[in-house]
Design a protein around this motif. Structure first.
Motif, PDB file in Angstrom:
ATOM      1  N   ALA A   1     -13.333  77.108 -57.039  1.00  0.00           N
ATOM      2  CA  ALA A   1     -14.190  75.942 -57.252  1.00  0.00           C
ATOM      3  C   ALA A   1     -15.279  75.864 -56.194  1.00  0.00           C
ATOM      4  N   HIS A   2     -14.892  76.085 -54.944  1.00  0.00           N
ATOM      5  CA  HIS A   2     -15.876  76.002 -53.863  1.00  0.00           C
ATOM      6  C   HIS A   2     -16.940  77.091 -53.988  1.00  0.00           C
ATOM      7  N   ASN A   3     -16.509  78.321 -54.145  1.00  0.00           N
ATOM      8  CA  ASN A   3     -17.459  79.429 -54.129  1.00  0.00           C
ATOM      9  C   ASN A   3     -18.309  79.498 -55.392  1.00  0.00           C
ATOM     10  N   ILE A   4     -17.714  79.153 -56.535  1.00  0.00           N
ATOM     11  CA  ILE A   4     -18.524  79.164 -57.754  1.00  0.00           C
ATOM     12  C   ILE A   4     -19.555  78.042 -57.718  1.00  0.00           C
ATOM     13  N   SER A   5     -19.156  76.874 -57.186  1.00  0.00           N
ATOM     14  CA  SER A   5     -20.134  75.794 -57.035  1.00  0.00           C
ATOM     15  C   SER A   5     -21.228  76.207 -56.060  1.00  0.00           C
ATOM     16  N   LEU A   6     -20.823  76.886 -54.977  1.00  0.00           N
ATOM     17  CA  LEU A   6     -21.805  77.353 -54.001  1.00  0.00           C
ATOM     18  C   LEU A   6     -22.742  78.383 -54.629  1.00  0.00           C
ATOM     19  N   ILE A   7     -22.182  79.299 -55.411  1.00  0.00           N
ATOM     20  CA  ILE A   7     -23.014  80.290 -56.102  1.00  0.00           C
ATOM     21  C   ILE A   7     -23.996  79.616 -57.049  1.00  0.00           C
ATOM     22  N   HIS A   8     -23.497  78.611 -57.775  1.00  0.00           N
ATOM     23  CA  HIS A   8     -24.348  77.893 -58.721  1.00  0.00           C
ATOM     24  C   HIS A   8     -25.515  77.205 -58.008  1.00  0.00           C
ATOM     25  N   VAL A   9     -25.186  76.507 -56.920  1.00  0.00           N
ATOM     26  CA  VAL A   9     -26.235  75.789 -56.204  1.00  0.00           C
ATOM     27  C   VAL A   9     -27.236  76.763 -55.596  1.00  0.00           C
TER      28      VAL A   9
ATOM     29  N   ALA B   1      -4.277  71.709 -45.527  1.00  0.00           N
ATOM     30  CA  ALA B   1      -4.814  70.545 -46.239  1.00  0.00           C
ATOM     31  C   ALA B   1      -6.164  70.127 -45.667  1.00  0.00           C
ATOM     32  N   ALA B   2      -6.281  70.112 -44.323  1.00  0.00           N
ATOM     33  CA  ALA B   2      -7.547  69.713 -43.701  1.00  0.00           C
ATOM     34  C   ALA B   2      -8.660  70.688 -44.083  1.00  0.00           C
ATOM     35  N   TYR B   3      -8.362  71.967 -44.071  1.00  0.00           N
ATOM     36  CA  TYR B   3      -9.361  72.981 -44.434  1.00  0.00           C
ATOM     37  C   TYR B   3      -9.837  72.769 -45.868  1.00  0.00           C
ATOM     38  N   ARG B   4      -8.886  72.567 -46.780  1.00  0.00           N
ATOM     39  CA  ARG B   4      -9.258  72.407 -48.185  1.00  0.00           C
ATOM     40  C   ARG B   4     -10.018  71.107 -48.429  1.00  0.00           C
ATOM     41  N   ILE B   5      -9.700  70.071 -47.676  1.00  0.00           N
ATOM     42  CA  ILE B   5     -10.446  68.816 -47.825  1.00  0.00           C
ATOM     43  C   ILE B   5     -11.895  69.005 -47.380  1.00  0.00           C
ATOM     44  N   VAL B   6     -12.081  69.686 -46.254  1.00  0.00           N
ATOM     45  CA  VAL B   6     -13.450  69.971 -45.800  1.00  0.00           C
ATOM     46  C   VAL B   6     -14.158  70.855 -46.819  1.00  0.00           C
ATOM     47  N   GLN B   7     -13.466  71.871 -47.294  1.00  0.00           N
ATOM     48  CA  GLN B   7     -14.071  72.795 -48.257  1.00  0.00           C
ATOM     49  C   GLN B   7     -14.503  72.068 -49.527  1.00  0.00           C
ATOM     50  N   GLU B   8     -13.622  71.223 -50.073  1.00  0.00           N
ATOM     51  CA  GLU B   8     -13.960  70.494 -51.304  1.00  0.00           C
ATOM     52  C   GLU B   8     -15.086  69.502 -51.049  1.00  0.00           C
ATOM     53  N   SER B   9     -15.106  68.888 -49.866  1.00  0.00           N
ATOM     54  CA  SER B   9     -16.181  67.940 -49.540  1.00  0.00           C
ATOM     55  C   SER B   9     -17.528  68.654 -49.456  1.00  0.00           C
ATOM     56  N   LEU B  10     -17.555  69.827 -48.851  1.00  0.00           N
ATOM     57  CA  LEU B  10     -18.799  70.595 -48.786  1.00  0.00           C
ATOM     58  C   LEU B  10     -19.235  71.049 -50.181  1.00  0.00           C
ATOM     59  N   THR B  11     -18.252  71.378 -51.014  1.00  0.00           N
ATOM     60  CA  THR B  11     -18.576  71.746 -52.393  1.00  0.00           C
ATOM     61  C   THR B  11     -19.241  70.582 -53.116  1.00  0.00           C
ATOM     62  N   ASN B  12     -18.679  69.385 -52.959  1.00  0.00           N
ATOM     63  CA  ASN B  12     -19.254  68.202 -53.601  1.00  0.00           C
ATOM     64  C   ASN B  12     -20.647  67.907 -53.059  1.00  0.00           C
ATOM     65  N   ALA B  13     -20.803  68.075 -51.733  1.00  0.00           N
ATOM     66  CA  ALA B  13     -22.119  67.806 -51.146  1.00  0.00           C
ATOM     67  C   ALA B  13     -23.157  68.796 -51.670  1.00  0.00           C
ATOM     68  N   ALA B  14     -22.770  70.081 -51.766  1.00  0.00           N
ATOM     69  CA  ALA B  14     -23.707  71.082 -52.282  1.00  0.00           C
ATOM     70  C   ALA B  14     -24.034  70.835 -53.744  1.00  0.00           C
ATOM     71  N   ARG B  15     -23.078  70.312 -54.487  1.00  0.00           N
ATOM     72  CA  ARG B  15     -23.292  70.105 -55.917  1.00  0.00           C
ATOM     73  C   ARG B  15     -24.106  68.841 -56.190  1.00  0.00           C
ATOM     74  N   TYR B  16     -23.770  67.754 -55.507  1.00  0.00           N
ATOM     75  CA  TYR B  16     -24.368  66.462 -55.847  1.00  0.00           C
ATOM     76  C   TYR B  16     -25.417  65.988 -54.840  1.00  0.00           C
TER      77      TYR B  16
ATOM     78  N   GLY C   1     -11.935  67.041 -57.922  1.00  0.00           N
ATOM     79  CA  GLY C   1     -12.105  67.281 -56.495  1.00  0.00           C
ATOM     80  C   GLY C   1     -11.521  66.199 -55.637  1.00  0.00           C
ATOM     81  N   ILE C   2     -12.003  64.969 -55.794  1.00  0.00           N
ATOM     82  CA  ILE C   2     -11.503  63.859 -54.967  1.00  0.00           C
ATOM     83  C   ILE C   2     -10.041  63.549 -55.271  1.00  0.00           C
ATOM     84  N   PRO C   3      -9.623  63.451 -56.561  1.00  0.00           N
ATOM     85  CA  PRO C   3      -8.189  63.250 -56.818  1.00  0.00           C
ATOM     86  C   PRO C   3      -7.332  64.365 -56.224  1.00  0.00           C
ATOM     87  N   GLY C   4      -7.826  65.616 -56.274  1.00  0.00           N
ATOM     88  CA  GLY C   4      -7.057  66.721 -55.691  1.00  0.00           C
ATOM     89  C   GLY C   4      -6.920  66.578 -54.190  1.00  0.00           C
TER      90      GLY C   4
END
Length: 371
Positions: A187-195, A279-294, A334-337
């Motif tokens: 999810a993170h890398n594909i979103s990053l690739i897309h952006v 868990a902390a790593y994945r939370i940061v990763q998902e947050s950066l994914t959301n920031a890059a996407r939105y 993302g956020i629910p996860g």
């Protein structure tokens, strides 16, 4: 039907030799009041061992045959003692393999036969209440010991089954963790690739240098996706557990290829349990994914505070600064996860607007440090 055991022939041979040899000694000791061993006696002595050979396949029939041979041997007045070895083994085997009711019925019949023999046959030798009580005590002791052996065997089987179930459960949890890790990486890398692809297309004509940077980020992200997928697939083929590699020691690497202006701050330091790090790593990763996407082009601050009892993770972005065409509509968990990850550790996660941007804040409990 029970499977034939390779031990049965050896046991039958030992019992046969024991009953024949020891009965010869018993015949000499009981020669004054017992019949001497003849062809019929030896035939009856071999019936029990032969029944042992088939006791796994025909447990009840084999036990009845062995007992009938013992009854006949006893009533014919042959020397007593060793002949009872085979019936003892047969009754014991019935109990330990779950045929308890039949075993107890046959034991009661055997007790009745022996007591009747002692009272009805003049050649029986010792008789009386003490003799009857001795026979009763011996048969009861045999059955009680067999019951105890059965209980111990069932407990051992249950413990082994519980260990196997726990092993399967742990393997399932490990594979579920791996699937969740792979989902997060993809999810993170594909979103990053897309952006970054959208950025490269947008800047290709006007700013080719920035487009080149975006394409380099795409290359790195796609390489990580392929590497992670290959690693997980190899583990699944081998069927071996795997420790997830995501940890806070890789946070700088994650920030560098996020495609955003990210500031990483750490307050304090202390060893963390692996599940908290993950868990902390994945939370940061998902947050950066959301920031890059939105919120493409936003400035992002990642702050980690290592407390005595909890780890505070806060990710704040300043809001989108580039055209929103780069942040196409998307959906996901993302956020629910992230909230589920925090809750699984007994922590909490909050997400919502902060000024012109967005903020995600997680509190993850930590064990007390050893002094």
């Amino acid at each position: 039907m029970r499977k034939q055991s390779g031990f049965e022939p050896y046991l039958a041979l030992i019992v046969a030799v024991g009953q024949v040899v020891l009965s010869q000694g018993a015949a000499w000791g009981q020669r004054a009041f017992k019949e001497p061993l003849d062809a019929m006696a030896y035939v009856l002595l071999f019936v029990g061992p032969l029944a042992i050979l088939v006791r796994r396949k025909y447990p009840v029939t084999a036990t009845i045959v062995a007992l009938l041979a013992t009854y006949a041997y006893t009533w014919l007045g042959y020397p007593l003692g060793p002949i009872y070895l085979a019936p003892v083994i047969m009754l014991f085997s019935l109990v330990t393999h779950g045929l308890r009711r039949i075993a107890w019925i046959l034991a009661a019949i055997t007790l009745a036969v022996f007591i009747s023999y002692s009272h009805l046959t003049p050649r029986a030798g010792a008789t009386g209440l003490f003799h009857d009580l001795a026979i009763t005590a011996f048969i009861l002791l045999l059955m009680v010991v067999a019951e105890l052996a059965r209980i111990l065997r069932e407990r051992r089987v249950q413990q082994q089954r519980a260990v196997e179930e726990e092993t399967r459960r742990q393997a399932s949890e490990e594979r579920l963790t791996m699937a969740q890790e792979l989902h997060d990486v993809l999810a993170h890398n594909i979103s990053l690739i897309h952006v970054q692809a959208s950025t490269a297309l947008h800047l290709l004509d006007d700013n080719p240098e920035h487009a080149r940077t975006a394409l380099a980020t795409i290359k790195t992200a796609s390489k990580e996706v392929l590497g992670e997928m290959r690693s997980v697939l190899n583990v699944l083929r081998e069927g071996a557990p795997r420790s997830p590699t995501a940890g806070l020691d890789r946070l700088e690497e994650l920030v560098e290829r996020a495609g955003l202006d990210v500031t990483l701050k750490r307050v304090g330091s202390r060893p963390l349990p692996s599940q908290v790090e993950r868990a902390a790593y994945r939370i940061v990763q998902e947050s950066l994914t959301n920031a890059a996407r939105y919120a493409p082009g936003a400035r992002v601050t990642v702050r980690l505070e290592y407390g005595a009892t909890q780890l505070a993770v806060r990710i704040t972005d300043s809001g989108a600064t580039t055209p929103t065409v780069l942040a196409e509509e998307g959906g996901g968990n993302g956020i629910p996860g992230m909230r589920e990850r925090a809750a699984a550790l007994g922590g909490t996660l909050a997400a919502g607007p902060s000024g012109t941007g967005f903020e995600i804040s997680a509190l993850l409990p930590l064990p007390e440090e050893n002094s």
